[in-house]
Motif scaffolding. Structure first.
Motif, PDB file in Angstrom:
ATOM      1  N   THR A 398       0.830  -1.205   0.000  1.00 15.20           N
ATOM      2  CA  THR A 398       0.000   0.000   0.000  1.00 15.20           C
ATOM      3  C   THR A 398       0.864   1.255   0.000  1.00 15.20           C
ATOM      4  O   THR A 398       0.640   2.182  -0.786  1.00 15.20           O
ATOM      5  CB  THR A 398      -0.933   0.010   1.227  1.00 15.20           C
ATOM      6  OG1 THR A 398      -1.812  -1.112   1.154  1.00 15.20           O
ATOM      7  CG2 THR A 398      -1.755   1.290   1.269  1.00 15.20           C
ATOM      8  N   SER A 411      -5.739  -4.099  -7.346  1.00 17.08           N
ATOM      9  CA  SER A 411      -5.593  -5.197  -6.395  1.00 17.08           C
ATOM     10  C   SER A 411      -6.371  -6.394  -6.932  1.00 17.08           C
ATOM     11  O   SER A 411      -7.544  -6.278  -7.274  1.00 17.08           O
ATOM     12  CB  SER A 411      -6.133  -4.778  -5.027  1.00 17.08           C
ATOM     13  OG  SER A 411      -6.107  -5.847  -4.118  1.00 17.08           O
ATOM     14  N   SER A 414      -7.684 -10.768  -4.199  1.00 14.02           N
ATOM     15  CA  SER A 414      -7.464 -10.247  -2.847  1.00 14.02           C
ATOM     16  C   SER A 414      -8.733 -10.247  -2.000  1.00 14.02           C
ATOM     17  O   SER A 414      -8.845  -9.475  -1.055  1.00 14.02           O
ATOM     18  CB  SER A 414      -6.900  -8.824  -2.931  1.00 14.02           C
ATOM     19  OG  SER A 414      -7.768  -7.972  -3.663  1.00 14.02           O
ATOM     20  N   GLN A 415      -9.698 -11.113  -2.339  1.00 19.60           N
ATOM     21  CA  GLN A 415     -10.934 -11.145  -1.558  1.00 19.60           C
ATOM     22  C   GLN A 415     -10.850 -12.170  -0.428  1.00 19.60           C
ATOM     23  O   GLN A 415     -11.776 -12.935  -0.179  1.00 19.60           O
ATOM     24  CB  GLN A 415     -12.121 -11.423  -2.479  1.00 19.60           C
ATOM     25  CG  GLN A 415     -12.420 -10.254  -3.412  1.00 19.60           C
ATOM     26  CD  GLN A 415     -13.683 -10.437  -4.229  1.00 19.60           C
ATOM     27  OE1 GLN A 415     -14.006 -11.533  -4.677  1.00 19.60           O
ATOM     28  NE2 GLN A 415     -14.414  -9.363  -4.433  1.00 19.60           N
ATOM     29  N   LEU A 420      -9.706  -7.911   2.820  1.00 19.23           N
ATOM     30  CA  LEU A 420     -10.939  -7.131   2.669  1.00 19.23           C
ATOM     31  C   LEU A 420     -11.111  -6.135   3.809  1.00 19.23           C
ATOM     32  O   LEU A 420     -11.447  -4.968   3.586  1.00 19.23           O
ATOM     33  CB  LEU A 420     -12.147  -8.068   2.615  1.00 19.23           C
ATOM     34  CG  LEU A 420     -12.307  -8.920   1.351  1.00 19.23           C
ATOM     35  CD1 LEU A 420     -13.379  -9.976   1.571  1.00 19.23           C
ATOM     36  CD2 LEU A 420     -12.669  -8.048   0.155  1.00 19.23           C
ATOM     37  N   SER A 423      -7.099  -4.044   4.702  1.00 21.45           N
ATOM     38  CA  SER A 423      -6.557  -3.125   3.689  1.00 21.45           C
ATOM     39  C   SER A 423      -7.611  -2.342   2.921  1.00 21.45           C
ATOM     40  O   SER A 423      -7.389  -1.190   2.563  1.00 21.45           O
ATOM     41  CB  SER A 423      -5.699  -3.905   2.683  1.00 21.45           C
ATOM     42  OG  SER A 423      -4.472  -4.268   3.239  1.00 21.45           O
ATOM     43  N   GLN A 424      -8.751  -2.976   2.625  1.00 21.73           N
ATOM     44  CA  GLN A 424      -9.690  -2.369   1.691  1.00 21.73           C
ATOM     45  C   GLN A 424     -10.836  -1.608   2.344  1.00 21.73           C
ATOM     46  O   GLN A 424     -11.481  -0.802   1.684  1.00 21.73           O
ATOM     47  CB  GLN A 424     -10.246  -3.451   0.756  1.00 21.73           C
ATOM     48  CG  GLN A 424      -9.160  -4.093  -0.096  1.00 21.73           C
ATOM     49  CD  GLN A 424      -9.664  -5.237  -0.949  1.00 21.73           C
ATOM     50  OE1 GLN A 424     -10.864  -5.487  -1.047  1.00 21.73           O
ATOM     51  NE2 GLN A 424      -8.750  -5.959  -1.577  1.00 21.73           N
ATOM     52  N   ALA A 431      -9.217   5.611  -3.147  1.00 17.39           N
ATOM     53  CA  ALA A 431      -9.696   4.290  -3.544  1.00 17.39           C
ATOM     54  C   ALA A 431      -8.863   3.747  -4.702  1.00 17.39           C
ATOM     55  O   ALA A 431      -8.496   4.482  -5.617  1.00 17.39           O
ATOM     56  CB  ALA A 431     -11.163   4.362  -3.945  1.00 17.39           C
ATOM     57  N   CYS A 434     -10.074  -2.613  -7.627  1.00 23.53           N
ATOM     58  CA  CYS A 434      -9.970  -3.918  -6.987  1.00 23.53           C
ATOM     59  C   CYS A 434     -10.854  -4.911  -7.730  1.00 23.53           C
ATOM     60  O   CYS A 434     -12.057  -4.670  -7.893  1.00 23.53           O
ATOM     61  CB  CYS A 434     -10.397  -3.822  -5.525  1.00 23.53           C
ATOM     62  SG  CYS A 434     -10.190  -5.368  -4.613  1.00 23.53           S
ATOM     63  N   THR A 462     -18.876  -4.969  -1.571  1.00 23.62           N
ATOM     64  CA  THR A 462     -17.691  -4.173  -1.912  1.00 23.62           C
ATOM     65  C   THR A 462     -18.008  -2.697  -2.124  1.00 23.62           C
ATOM     66  O   THR A 462     -17.091  -1.874  -2.127  1.00 23.62           O
ATOM     67  CB  THR A 462     -16.988  -4.734  -3.154  1.00 23.62           C
ATOM     68  OG1 THR A 462     -17.895  -4.790  -4.260  1.00 23.62           O
ATOM     69  CG2 THR A 462     -16.463  -6.137  -2.882  1.00 23.62           C
ATOM     70  N   LEU A 465     -16.455  -0.804   0.629  1.00 25.15           N
ATOM     71  CA  LEU A 465     -15.009  -0.782   0.792  1.00 25.15           C
ATOM     72  C   LEU A 465     -14.426   0.462   0.135  1.00 25.15           C
ATOM     73  O   LEU A 465     -15.075   1.104  -0.700  1.00 25.15           O
ATOM     74  CB  LEU A 465     -14.395  -2.033   0.166  1.00 25.15           C
ATOM     75  CG  LEU A 465     -14.919  -3.384   0.656  1.00 25.15           C
ATOM     76  CD1 LEU A 465     -14.193  -4.519  -0.036  1.00 25.15           C
ATOM     77  CD2 LEU A 465     -14.810  -3.509   2.173  1.00 25.15           C
ATOM     78  N   VAL A 467     -12.640   0.958  -2.309  1.00 20.62           N
ATOM     79  CA  VAL A 467     -12.133   0.481  -3.589  1.00 20.62           C
ATOM     80  C   VAL A 467     -13.138   0.856  -4.671  1.00 20.62           C
ATOM     81  O   VAL A 467     -14.283   1.216  -4.388  1.00 20.62           O
ATOM     82  CB  VAL A 467     -11.935  -1.058  -3.595  1.00 20.62           C
ATOM     83  CG1 VAL A 467     -10.990  -1.492  -2.494  1.00 20.62           C
ATOM     84  CG2 VAL A 467     -13.269  -1.793  -3.485  1.00 20.62           C
TER      85      VAL A 467
END
Length: 749
Positions: A398, A411, A414-415, A420, A423-424, A431, A434, A462, A465, A467
């Motif tokens: 990051t 990204s 990465s789930q 999640l 980081s997200q 943002a 992702c 999401t 998030l 992202v």
């Protein structure tokens, strides 16, 4: 569909008495610690449930399974987001019995009274992973894996509401607060804040998010060479496919090719593969940029740990940095040979490794990265390795990506729960893109409706998030090409293609994109991400998938609904305007089908006429936009209804609108003042158009100059079209300092 259910809700004016959580969950586990929390979401109740778990034993994680109970005692429908396999999420649905085939991170239950209960397992606080399972009775069970060296408490959040989004918002907002509070106590958080203030260059997000991209993955496959990359970009240009971003995907690297298959390959050194890129990565990037000025960004793929099996133990990278060896479990799906040893950069050198690698990429002209295979850390068998390295790698990546590439990173894979949440979810940085689901598989027919379905449901989660959900690349020459294109347009995320060079559907590309006054090709991305509006409808329920999005300000923006037939037979549904996201109960709208161009009369959501009938065959799709209507009075004609339809011929042409206002100049004259982000054909709905002529009643100006009369025409009885692109070219206009188009359309009432 199978038989439906009618829920007669009690009056929302009467508030139910405040209930305790054990009253709402049958057989609630009395050993669990719970407490009521203040919800940041309206019309919802929120609770926190603690699950005590012991310390890890040496290098072995401690795992506990704790029963929770049955939400609402009984329920009509349930929805879950499960770990379909280690890197990815996918939806699951059911009716009156919970049956999970995979661990879930999110659950929602619809009660017989029409209320919703949402459960969220919190991961990423310390070294805990919290998921849900179902037991033989169909009750919810909580599973916690701890890599902590001391006993800890995991957290499950539970919220209830009459509205699903309110209940979901309650658990997501509280989870965000918990993660942020925890991260603020770390030195890594301070470094990120410092980097954002002093080292990250501010830039227009749209330069990266909104350009049309091209990825080499499906187009060129693996074993890339400079010749393949340069020739592909040349071919795109020859076919007038003007991309803004190039992603050089997997296999440009110097790899050791040891073992059987790519999951055993390690990475030798920063420089590109010597035989395939004989003059180095910098030479390739220079050739691309010098020949194709429209390409503003060039990104490269790499795995978070280097390559699929990390670092080659005998390569130059392993000589420069301290390394450590970890063991992977085999994949849960596809029988992938992931298991076995891998070498990775050790904790002490991870930050230096990333800083020096990204400095090298920057020196080659690379200004973005797609960082893949992030899930690999979750396959490690060692509790100690996960505890020492997961947060270390996530923080280092990051920080380095912010310092060297600002927002220009993707990204991928990465789930996993730790990523999640850790980081997200925190909102302390811009943002990043992702990946929102498993890959686009062009050669697997059954995967295509499922791909769109999965993304639409994953976005339910999401969207909260920090992202921008990326629904992956696709090909414009394909049986499902239009299906995928429409899905990407309503997703609210990026659009990048992976066409085989020379195989392009230009009509479809033109429906997704437009050209700015400065000649840049951009996409039309809604300002609110798209997601399913029917979270309890299952994939095999023979129902149209309805993806709702929105563009513009609340109350004055345009509501968007993409409709997709994921079934294997033709389907017809009647959809009320009230189901479109963001429409106001007292607002007036006209609804337009983007593929057919058909337009409704002005209607209110409460009107009997505010229903649209949608019939779609197999692989069928359409996008419907509900445009807000302005109402003016005319002495001669009574009320006049007006709406700015954005750029017609574009799947989400409403997202080209930056500003739009109708003004009354005199009792007989009006004008539309609008600003657009790209050239094209603007559509304007005018209910009194049958009584007007273009020659006598209309005048249009661009940047203050009258445009050629022949670029304004009646498209039908209620829509006038202004061909801004043709007018711009014929008038020889230049963009100057602005990259926007200001148009004024004067007309009689």
């Amino acid at each position: 569909m199978s038989d439906g259910i009618i829920i007669i809700s009690e009056s929302l004016e009467r508030r139910d008495p405040v209930q305790d959580l054990p009253d709402l969950i049958q057989d609630f586990n009395s050993d669990l610690q719970w407490e009521s929390k203040t919800s940041e979401s309206p019309r919802s109740q929120l609770w926190s449930v603690g699950v005590v778990v012991g310390a890890s034993q040496g290098d072995i994680s401690t795992v506990v399974d704790v029963p929770l109970g049955i939400p609402w005692a009984s329920f009509l429908r349930w929805f879950a987001l499960v770990r379909i396999w280690t890197p990815w999420l996918a939806p699951r649905h059911g009716k009156d019995r919970l049956e999970l085939d995979r661990d879930a991170i999110l659950l929602s239950f619809l009660s017989p009274q029409g209320k919703h209960m949402v459960l969220l397992g919190i991961s990423g606080l310390g070294n805990l992973v919290t998921v849900f399972r179902s037991d033989q009775r169909g009750a919810v069970s909580i599973r916690v894996r701890s890599d902590e060296e001391v006993p800890s408490s995991a957290t499950v959040l539970v919220a209830t509401s009459e509205d699903f989004e309110c209940a979901l918002g309650a658990v997501m907002y509280h989870a965000r607060s918990m993660i942020v509070l925890n991260k603020q106590m770390t030195s890594e958080y301070e470094q990120e804040v410092s980097a954002l203030k002093s080292e990250v260059n501010p830039e227009w997000y749209e330069n990266w998010y909104d350009g049309l991209g091209f990825c080499t993955w499906n187009a060129l496959g693996q074993r890339l060479t400079e010749e393949k990359v340069v020739r592909a970009i040349d071919t795109l240009a020859e076919h007038n496919v003007n991309i803004t971003s190039l992603i050089i995907d997997d296999n440009w690297q110097d790899i050791d090719y040891r073992g059987e298959g790519q999951f055993q390959y390690g990475w030798n050194d920063f420089e590109a593969e010597p035989k395939a890129f004989p003059d180095g990565l910098k030479s390739t990037v220079s050739k691309v940029r010098s020949k194709h000025k429209t390409i503003q960004h060039v990104a490269v793929w790499h795995a978070l740990l280097g390559y699929w099996a990390g670092i080659s133990p005998n390569g130059p990278i392993a000589q420069r940095y301290k390394t450590t060896e970890v063991i992977r479990e085999d994949a849960e799906r596809r029988h992938l040979p992931l298991g076995g040893k891998m070498t990775v950069v050790a904790k002490e050198d991870v930050e230096r490794f990333y800083d020096e690698f990204y400095r090298f990429l920057s020196s080659c002209g690379i200004d973005g990265v797609k960082t893949d295979a992030q899930f690999m850390m979750d396959t490690w068998t060692s509790s100690r390795a996960r505890r020492d390295l997961i947060h270390t790698y996530l923080d280092a990546w990051t920080l380095a990506s912010l310092r060297h590439f600002s927002i220009k990173s993707i990204s991928c894979m990465s789930q996993t729960p730790q990523i999640l949440f850790y980081s997200q979810l925190p909102p302390n940085r811009p943002a990043v893109l992702c990946r929102n689901s498993d890959d686009f598989f062009p050669e697997v027919p059954a995967s295509h409706p499922w791909h769109v379905w999965t993304n639409a449901h994953n976005s339910v989660f999401t969207q909260y998030l920090n992202v921008l959900p990326d629904w992956d690349m696709f090909q414009t020459v394909h049986d499902y090409s239009g299906f995928h294109a429409a899905a990407r347009c309503v997703s609210g995320g990026p659009i990048y293609i992976t066409d085989v060079p020379g195989e392009h559907n230009m009509d479809l590309i033109n429906q997704m994109t437009g050209v700015t006054p400065r000649g840049k090709t951009i996409i039309f991305r809604p300002s609110v991400v798209g997601k399913t509006i029917d979270c309890y409808v299952g994939y095999h329920d023979d129902s149209l998938l309805k993806v709702g999005a929105y563009h513009g300000r609340s109350g004055t923006g345009t509501s968007i609904m993409g409709v997709f037939n994921v079934s294997n037979r033709s389907l017809t549904e009647i959809i009320p305007l009230s189901r479109f996201p963001g429409v106001e109960a007292n607002g007036i709208y006209v609804i337009r089908g983007q593929l057919t161009g058909l337009l409704t009369q002005p209607v209110k959501p409460s009107s009997v006429a505010s229903f649209i009938t949608v019939s779609l065959g197999v692989r069928g799709y359409d996008i419907f936009c509900a445009y807000p209507v302005s109402v003016f009075k005319s002495m001669q004609k009574g009320q006049i209804y007006l709406a700015n339809l954005g750029l017609t011929g574009k799947m989400t042409g409403c997202a080209a609108i930056l500003n739009s206002t109708f003004h009354a100049v005199t009792e007989k004259r009006m004008f539309l003042d609008t600003t657009l982000k790209a050239l094209g054909v603007l559509g304007v709905y005018i209910s009194s158009l049958p009584d007007l002529t273009i020659e006598d009643h209309f005048l249009a100006t661009i940047q203050g100059q009258p445009i050629p009369p022949h670029t304004v025409r009646k498209a039908n009885e209620t829509v006038v079209e202004i061909d801004i692109e043709t007018a711009w070219k014929e008038m020889g206009l230049e963009s100057g300092w602005s990259n926007e188009v200001e148009l004024k359309l004067y007309f009689s009432r």
